[in-house]
Write an enzyme that holds these catalytic residues in place. Structure first.
Site, PDB file in Angstrom:
ATOM      1  N   HIS A 389       0.832  -1.204   0.000  1.00 47.17           N
ATOM      2  CA  HIS A 389       0.000   0.000   0.000  1.00 47.17           C
ATOM      3  C   HIS A 389       0.870   1.259   0.000  1.00 47.17           C
ATOM      4  CE1 HIS A 389      -3.733   2.220   1.310  1.00 47.17           C
ATOM      5  NE2 HIS A 389      -2.815   3.059   1.751  1.00 47.17           N
ATOM      6  N   GLU A 390       1.791   1.346   0.958  1.00 46.10           N
ATOM      7  CA  GLU A 390       2.606   2.549   1.083  1.00 46.10           C
ATOM      8  C   GLU A 390       3.560   2.702  -0.105  1.00 46.10           C
ATOM      9  OE1 GLU A 390       1.657   4.645   3.064  1.00 46.10           O
ATOM     10  OE2 GLU A 390       0.470   3.445   4.452  1.00 46.10           O
ATOM     11  N   HIS A 393       1.885   4.634  -2.815  1.00 43.79           N
ATOM     12  CA  HIS A 393       2.008   6.075  -2.625  1.00 43.79           C
ATOM     13  C   HIS A 393       3.387   6.569  -3.042  1.00 43.79           C
ATOM     14  CE1 HIS A 393      -1.799   6.485  -0.663  1.00 43.79           C
ATOM     15  NE2 HIS A 393      -1.467   5.800   0.411  1.00 43.79           N
ATOM     16  N   HIS A 396       3.908   6.634  -6.745  1.00 42.03           N
ATOM     17  CA  HIS A 396       3.120   7.743  -7.291  1.00 42.03           C
ATOM     18  C   HIS A 396       3.932   9.035  -7.167  1.00 42.03           C
ATOM     19  CE1 HIS A 396      -1.183   9.674  -7.431  1.00 42.03           C
ATOM     20  NE2 HIS A 396      -0.406  10.110  -8.402  1.00 42.03           N
TER      21      HIS A 396
END
Length: 596
Positions: A389-390, A393, A396
């Site tokens: 998940h992290e 980020h 991105h």
């Protein structure tokens, strides 16, 4: 008693390397002082922003240069503080950096009101005169869009100065829960005391021993009851601050203000809540499946996190988790995969829980630094998913920083939660396709279902809670702890109808830090809906869809969220992505039922 290690006991390779920001505190001090001095240079442009095209470019470039350094100063101080929330040296640095950020925002606050004195035609003339300003086309559009909600330069400066005060409730809550509150130890089935923490509570709620789960649950929420007045007061004042700031900018409600910032229509929020609450039967089906898998007559609140697969999660150490996540993102392209692998070798991640470390997980860093990820890794499947998940980020941010100028280097949370959840979905697919161990596969499928439950349904429930709280406050009603407990208990009963919803769970709202960021949580639910639709496109169209998705990631904030998602082929103005996500969740519930 199980103990949480000191930071000094952790090898360097498992700690982030903040020297990419500043070599040491002395260098940080130099940067801090430099920014303080340069604020006067920016202040000198007040009244001159629209003097001519060259001056406009100068002031925008100077502001960006200052804000980039402010960002670096603030990120370093925050992350040093998060390493040990009781360290008063870094508490002080973080407080000073917050003050510096507020001062910088206050000094720069004249720029947009002066720009708004122009119309679109005048700005276009400046761009024609100075082609360097073409970079700012979307920025100019956004500034003009916000004209009805931008006050005079004097009031904008005052609001910027007050940012520390208006955010104080969240700061108090954070210090209370991470530094001052100490949860009790609970005896495990072997009679060994286990210290409950904010970081390990969810893991302990997955323990196979039901009586132990109950003891942990009761001890945890009983501790919250001791602080109900403090937390209730903090949240009440946070809600009031949201509404007062909205009114100061000519909005009728805090929700209108929060959603207008990223230009997300109110209808998107309402469509999400309505669509989810019209389909709670799917969540109820999952709850009934859990009750049957656990072999209990009544599903209790301390059973909600217990795995369908039975027993504790298979152990997944950090090295294995890294390997799985890197392999899983192969559909996004070789370059994406290699960049992620390099980052994991470059100390992006602060891996393990240590004494007084900030709980939870996040991806941070700045435009000028590598990404940084804070984790409290627990050697389980959930932690592996959190890593994926992290990293979504962080990637991105990496792709945006490589492609976009600083003005578009950030991105709205509405789109941020897409990148993180795409990685989760790809990880699920990869593990189910490549791992043969049946017990492991069951736990992966269970993790997928739990993440859908907690992201789509639970976050929508949170969104409904905070909207009701804001509506009551804006109607002049008192937000007492009892009133907040009642709202939350009613929602929990609606969402988890097949379960026994006891009185302690009414306090769960007290442990949700995201409530101190107004109208933030709904974006997790819209994010997982959009991510699910993107992965479905990649499954169907392969590299073409993956290329569209990478283009979306590289866009940063150079466009409004709904427009950017259309780049990836997703239209969040309709209920279709939410309905599709619910269908995917329902299908997976059915798949698990077939394993029984």
């Amino acid at each position: 008693m199980s103990s949480v290690p000191e930071r000094s006991e952790i090898a360097d390779e498992y700690m982030w390397d903040l020297t990419d920001l500043f070599a040491d505190d002395e260098e940080w001090e130099e940067a801090y002082e430099d920014v303080e001095e340069r604020l006067a240079d920016l202040e000198a442009y007040e009244g001159r922003v629209t003097e001519d095209a060259e001056t406009l470019e100068e002031v925008l470039e100077l502001r960006e240069s200052i804000m980039r350094e402010v960002s670096n100063v603030a990120a370093y101080a925050r992350m040093r503080k998060d390493e040990d929330t009781t360290n008063q040296t870094y508490q002080a640095l973080a407080a000073r950096s917050q003050s510096l950020a507020a001062d910088a925002s206050s000094v720069a606050s004249f720029i947009e009101p002066e720009l708004q004195e122009l119309d679109r035609e005048a700005i276009d003339a400046f761009v024609d005169e100075n082609p360097e300003l073409e970079t700012y086309e979307h920025y100019f559009d956004d500034v003009l869009r916000m004209k009805p909600h931008t006050r005079s330069a004097e009031i904008e400066a005052l609001l910027a100065d007050l940012s520390e005060v208006t955010g104080a409730a969240g700061d108090v809550y954070n210090m209370l829960t991470n530094a001052d509150m100490e949860f009790p130890a609970v005896d495990d089935p072997e009679g060994e005391p286990q210290r409950v923490t904010l970081s390990n509570f969810a893991k302990l709620q997955k323990h196979p021993d039901r009586e132990f789960r109950q003891r942990v649950y009761e001890a945890f929420y009983d501790e919250w009851s001791e602080f109900r007045n403090s937390v209730g007061t903090a949240y009440k004042n946070s809600v009031k601050a949201d509404s007062k700031l909205a009114a100061a900018r000519n909005y009728e409600t805090a929700r209108e203000a929060a959603l207008d910032g990223p230009n997300v229509p109110i209808e998107v929020y309402d469509t999400l809540v309505d669509t989810v609450e019209d389909n709670l039967d799917v969540l109820h089906r999952h709850a009934e499946l859990k009750r049957d898998c656990l072999g209990v007559d009544d599903l209790k609140m301390w059973d909600l996190y217990a795995p369908l697969a039975g027993g504790e999660s298979p152990e997944v150490d950090y090295e294995q988790a890294r390997e799985y996540v890197i392999e899983a993102v192969a559909p996004l392209g070789e370059a994406y995969q290699e960049r992620m692998a390099e980052g994991l070798q470059s100390r992006w991640v602060d891996v393990y829980e240590t004494a007084n470390k900030q709980s939870g997980a996040y991806s941070g860093g700045t435009y000028d630094s590598q990404p940084y990820i804070l984790m409290n890794y627990q050697d389980d499947i959930t932690s592996m998913y959190t890593l994926a998940h992290e990293l979504g980020h962080s990637m991105h941010s990496e792709l945006t920083s490589e492609e976009q100028p600083y003005v578009y280097s950030g991105y709205e949370i509405f789109v941020a939660e897409v990148a993180s959840t795409v990685n989760e979905a790809l990880l699920t697919q990869h593990l189910l396709e490549t791992v043969d161990d049946e017990a492991f596969r069951r736990h992966v499928l269970d993790e997928y279902l739990e993440r859908f439950r907690s992201t789509l349904f639970r976050q929508t429930m949170f969104a409904s809670f905070e909207h009701r709280a804001h509506e009551l406050s804006e109607d002049g009603e008192a937000l007492t702890p009892d009133r907040l407990d009642g709202i939350y208990h009613d929602l929990k009963s609606q969402y988890y109808d097949p379960a026994d919803v006891d009185d302690r769970i009414a306090r769960e709202w007290m442990r949700i830090p995201h409530f101190y960021r107004a109208y933030y949580v709904y974006q997790y639910a819209t994010g997982i809906s959009a991510a699910n639709a993107i992965v479905e496109r990649i499954d169907e169209d392969g590299e073409e869809a993956a290329a569209d998705y990478r283009e979306f990631l590289r866009s940063g904030s150079r466009g409004y969220p709904l427009e950017l998602l259309k780049t990836a082929g997703i239209d969040m103005s309709t209920p279709d992505p939410v309905e599709s996500a619910i269908d995917a969740y329902d299908e997976m519930v059915g798949e698990y039922e077939s394993l029984q």
